[in-house]
Design an enzyme around this catalytic site. Structure first.
Site, PDB file in Angstrom:
ATOM      1  N   LYS A  26       0.781  -1.120   0.009  1.00 48.44           N
ATOM      2  CA  LYS A  26       0.176   0.063   0.166  1.00 48.44           C
ATOM      3  C   LYS A  26       0.863   1.118   0.000  1.00 48.44           C
ATOM      4  O   LYS A  26       0.194   2.089  -0.530  1.00 48.44           O
ATOM      5  CB  LYS A  26      -0.936  -0.092   1.060  1.00 48.44           C
ATOM      6  N   ASN A  75      -4.749   1.837  -1.745  1.00 52.04           N
ATOM      7  CA  ASN A  75      -5.114   0.583  -1.645  1.00 52.04           C
ATOM      8  C   ASN A  75      -5.963   0.389  -3.047  1.00 52.04           C
ATOM      9  O   ASN A  75      -6.218  -0.919  -3.268  1.00 52.04           O
ATOM     10  CB  ASN A  75      -6.224   0.185  -0.777  1.00 52.04           C
ATOM     11  N   GLY A 126      -6.291   1.652  17.741  1.00 50.65           N
ATOM     12  CA  GLY A 126      -5.337   1.343  16.735  1.00 50.65           C
ATOM     13  C   GLY A 126      -4.644   2.534  15.784  1.00 50.65           C
ATOM     14  O   GLY A 126      -5.350   3.709  15.739  1.00 50.65           O
ATOM     15  N   GLY A 186      -2.766   1.572  12.834  1.00 52.22           N
ATOM     16  CA  GLY A 186      -2.213   1.025  11.572  1.00 52.22           C
ATOM     17  C   GLY A 186      -2.590   1.718  10.409  1.00 52.22           C
ATOM     18  O   GLY A 186      -3.439   2.561  10.425  1.00 52.22           O
ATOM     19  N   GLY A 187      -2.744   0.789   9.216  1.00 48.00           N
ATOM     20  CA  GLY A 187      -3.095   1.320   7.949  1.00 48.00           C
ATOM     21  C   GLY A 187      -4.610   1.637   8.055  1.00 48.00           C
ATOM     22  O   GLY A 187      -5.076   2.490   7.435  1.00 48.00           O
ATOM     23  N   ASN A 245      -3.690   3.848  21.154  1.00 45.71           N
ATOM     24  CA  ASN A 245      -2.724   2.853  20.514  1.00 45.71           C
ATOM     25  C   ASN A 245      -1.762   2.366  21.502  1.00 45.71           C
ATOM     26  O   ASN A 245      -1.304   2.930  22.415  1.00 45.71           O
ATOM     27  CB  ASN A 245      -2.082   3.435  19.250  1.00 45.71           C
ATOM     28  N   ARG A 246      -1.479   1.151  21.411  1.00 39.90           N
ATOM     29  CA  ARG A 246      -0.525   0.287  22.330  1.00 39.90           C
ATOM     30  C   ARG A 246       0.910   0.917  22.181  1.00 39.90           C
ATOM     31  O   ARG A 246       1.419   1.229  22.954  1.00 39.90           O
ATOM     32  CB  ARG A 246      -0.322  -1.247  21.841  1.00 39.90           C
ATOM     33  N   THR A 247       1.399   1.286  20.963  1.00 37.52           N
ATOM     34  CA  THR A 247       2.589   1.965  20.744  1.00 37.52           C
ATOM     35  C   THR A 247       2.683   3.609  20.674  1.00 37.52           C
ATOM     36  O   THR A 247       1.637   3.802  19.565  1.00 37.52           O
ATOM     37  CB  THR A 247       3.316   1.149  19.286  1.00 37.52           C
ATOM     38  N   ARG A 258       3.460   5.544  17.371  1.00 41.51           N
ATOM     39  CA  ARG A 258       2.550   5.132  16.119  1.00 41.51           C
ATOM     40  C   ARG A 258       1.112   6.111  16.241  1.00 41.51           C
ATOM     41  O   ARG A 258       0.647   6.609  15.437  1.00 41.51           O
ATOM     42  CB  ARG A 258       2.188   3.751  15.611  1.00 41.51           C
TER      43      ARG A 258
HETATM   44  P1  NDP Z   1      -1.620  -2.727  10.945  1.00 44.49           P
HETATM   45  O1  NDP Z   1      -0.703  -4.026  11.163  1.00 44.49           O
HETATM   46  O2  NDP Z   1      -1.088  -1.743  10.159  1.00 44.49           O
HETATM   47  O3  NDP Z   1      -1.804  -2.168  12.327  1.00 44.49           O
HETATM   48  C1  NDP Z   1      -2.256  -3.046  13.371  1.00 44.49           C
HETATM   49  C2  NDP Z   1      -2.834  -2.031  14.527  1.00 44.49           C
HETATM   50  O4  NDP Z   1      -3.476  -3.037  15.571  1.00 44.49           O
HETATM   51  C3  NDP Z   1      -1.767  -1.420  15.187  1.00 44.49           C
HETATM   52  O5  NDP Z   1      -2.207  -0.162  15.812  1.00 44.49           O
HETATM   53  C4  NDP Z   1      -1.458  -2.417  16.425  1.00 44.49           C
HETATM   54  O6  NDP Z   1      -0.898  -1.645  17.471  1.00 44.49           O
HETATM   55  C5  NDP Z   1      -2.837  -2.693  17.113  1.00 44.49           C
HETATM   56  N1  NDP Z   1      -2.761  -4.090  17.557  1.00 44.49           N
HETATM   57  C6  NDP Z   1      -2.482  -5.213  16.984  1.00 44.49           C
HETATM   58  N2  NDP Z   1      -2.562  -6.420  17.703  1.00 44.49           N
HETATM   59  C7  NDP Z   1      -2.609  -5.663  19.107  1.00 44.49           C
HETATM   60  C8  NDP Z   1      -2.855  -6.104  20.469  1.00 44.49           C
HETATM   61  N3  NDP Z   1      -2.771  -7.383  20.754  1.00 44.49           N
HETATM   62  N4  NDP Z   1      -2.852  -5.140  21.453  1.00 44.49           N
HETATM   63  C9  NDP Z   1      -3.148  -3.861  21.048  1.00 44.49           C
HETATM   64  N5  NDP Z   1      -2.985  -3.266  19.742  1.00 44.49           N
HETATM   65  C10 NDP Z   1      -2.841  -4.228  18.901  1.00 44.49           C
HETATM   66  O7  NDP Z   1      -2.937  -3.492  10.354  1.00 44.49           O
HETATM   67  P2  NDP Z   1      -4.063  -3.045   9.413  1.00 44.49           P
HETATM   68  O8  NDP Z   1      -4.276  -1.572  10.205  1.00 44.49           O
HETATM   69  O9  NDP Z   1      -3.734  -3.129   8.137  1.00 44.49           O
HETATM   70  O10 NDP Z   1      -5.327  -3.604   9.815  1.00 44.49           O
HETATM   71  C11 NDP Z   1      -5.946  -3.733  11.011  1.00 44.49           C
HETATM   72  C12 NDP Z   1      -7.303  -4.575  10.886  1.00 44.49           C
HETATM   73  O11 NDP Z   1      -8.070  -4.017   9.897  1.00 44.49           O
HETATM   74  C13 NDP Z   1      -6.947  -6.147  10.298  1.00 44.49           C
HETATM   75  O12 NDP Z   1      -7.714  -7.005  11.217  1.00 44.49           O
HETATM   76  C14 NDP Z   1      -7.490  -5.945   8.823  1.00 44.49           C
HETATM   77  O13 NDP Z   1      -8.089  -7.233   8.488  1.00 44.49           O
HETATM   78  C15 NDP Z   1      -8.885  -4.978   9.289  1.00 44.49           C
HETATM   79  N6  NDP Z   1      -9.209  -4.273   7.917  1.00 44.49           N
HETATM   80  C16 NDP Z   1     -10.599  -4.331   7.682  1.00 44.49           C
HETATM   81  C17 NDP Z   1     -10.994  -3.796   6.504  1.00 44.49           C
HETATM   82  C18 NDP Z   1     -12.246  -3.909   6.174  1.00 44.49           C
HETATM   83  O14 NDP Z   1     -12.740  -3.497   4.826  1.00 44.49           O
HETATM   84  N7  NDP Z   1     -13.346  -4.268   7.092  1.00 44.49           N
HETATM   85  C19 NDP Z   1     -10.117  -2.852   5.532  1.00 44.49           C
HETATM   86  C20 NDP Z   1      -8.655  -3.085   6.022  1.00 44.49           C
HETATM   87  C21 NDP Z   1      -8.162  -3.888   7.100  1.00 44.49           C
HETATM   88  P3  NDP Z   1       0.712  -1.383  17.575  1.00 44.49           P
HETATM   89  O15 NDP Z   1       1.041   0.061  16.645  1.00 44.49           O
HETATM   90  O16 NDP Z   1       0.962  -0.894  19.091  1.00 44.49           O
HETATM   91  O17 NDP Z   1       1.442  -2.450  16.940  1.00 44.49           O
END
Ligand code: NDP
Length: 288
Positions: free
Chosen positions: A72, A93, A135, A137-138, A159-161, A164
């Site tokens: 992405k 995307n 969260g 992430g992306g 967010n945990r981290t 970010r």
């Molecule tokens: P990323 O890997 O970019 O980000 C993951 C995020 O989740 C981070 O903020 C991470 O925190 C946090 N995280 C993961 N595990 C834990 C935990 N155990 N405790 C606390 N925080 C946690 O992933 P994406 O953003 O790409 O995807 C996230 C979710 O979104 C996925 O499940 C994906 O399938 C879903 N998704 C759904 C879509 C839809 O159309 N419904 C479209 C795109 C994604 P840290 O920064 O601390 O690591």
């Protein structure tokens, strides 16, 4: 003699691993329902092959393609133009191959967050809302930017981290009219009073870890709050179930997936496909 033609318009997805992505099923079902001679092909593309894959799509006349993990951000190097929100988010995307000029132009869009906002609107207008996103992430970044562009007053990133989380909060604060804040994820998180929309944009609760739920004190969430989850498998997560039991309005991740696919299809075909056909296909896949 026949008037039939035998050369479908091509779209698809580049990612690795590609096999678990259900988008192909919903796109092909909706193309068929609309009577369009379009195909959507899920392609296993490792990072080293992304440039060749993009060149191949242009050479073979593709209308466009989706980029999923891990392309992405890397795909930006291969594009001619970015849509406004894709530029702010810093990730793409969906790519549209515009062939209206002398040479094809590749335009990058980010429809993840747009799909979320489209799924949110029927239950809550984001305009004027205070939104909390778990969260950074992306998915969280895309949702935060689009909800802010749709008129939310504030976006609080949990967010945990911390680094970010702070980075996404700063992005919202500097690049949109919404106030961006970072809130550390303390145990049994207290959701700020006045929150209208709470979104789990982490992967917590995704199969096979459906027993896991984000560490939130549901007692601090006001009944009537829209509680959304991006997780699609299972669609009704433990987080959504406890929110519903608490008197909140649950919003599952299938709506985001379907609306994102509808927007992509509109960009590639110029037509409105059936969200109902897509949702039905997903319900069959997830056996709900
Ligand atoms: P990323 O890997 O970019 O980000 C993951 C995020 O989740 C981070 O903020 C991470 O925190 C946090 N995280 C993961 N595990 C834990 C935990 N155990 N405790 C606390 N925080 C946690 O992933 P994406 O953003 O790409 O995807 C996230 C979710 O979104 C996925 O499940 C994906 O399938 C879903 N998704 C759904 C879509 C839809 O159309 N419904 C479209 C795109 C994604 P840290 O920064 O601390 O690591």
């Amino acid at each position: 003699m026949t008037d039939r033609t035998f050369c479908a318009e091509l779209t698809g997805s580049f990612s690795t691993s590609a096999a678990q992505n259900p988008t192909v099923a919903i796109m092909e079902a909706a193309f068929a329902d609309a009577g369009l001679d379009f195909r959507y092909i899920n392609c296993e593309v490792p990072p080293a092959n992304l440039a060749d894959a993009v060149r191949g799509a242009v050479a073979m006349g593709w209308r466009g393609f989706n980029c999923s993990i891990p392309h992405k951000v890397a795909v930006l190097d291969h594009l001619d133009e970015l849509a406004t929100s894709a530029e702010i988010i810093g990730a793409v995307n969906t790519v549209v191959i515009d062939r209206s000029g002398a040479t094809p132009r590749l335009i990058g869009e980010n429809t993840d967050g747009q799909g979320f906002v489209a799924s949110l609107r029927p239950v809550r207008d984001p305009s004027g809302q205070h939104v909390v996103i778990l969260g950074a992430g992306g998915a969280a970044r895309a949702i935060a930017v689009e909800v802010a562009l749709a008129g939310a007053l504030s976006i609080t990133i949990v967010n945990r981290t911390p680094e970010r989380g702070q980075a996404v909060a700063d992005l919202i604060d500097t690049r949109t009219s919404a106030a961006g804040r970072y809130l550390p994820w303390t145990p049994r998180l207290h959701v700020p009073h006045g929150t209208g929309v709470l979104i789990n944009a982490t992967s917590i609760g995704f199969h096979p870890n459906e027993g896991d739920t984000p560490d939130v004190d549901m007692g601090t969430v006001e009944p009537g709050t829209v509680v959304a989850d991006v997780v699609v498998n299972p669609p009704m997560t433990g987080f959504l179930r406890s929110a519903q039991d608490h008197g909140c309005t649950p919003l599952d991740g299938l709506g985001m997936l379907v609306n994102q696919a509808l927007i992509n299809a509109r960009l590639w075909t110029g037509q409105e496909l059936s969200g109902a056909v897509m949702r039905h296909e997903l319900e069959e896949i997830f056996q709900i």
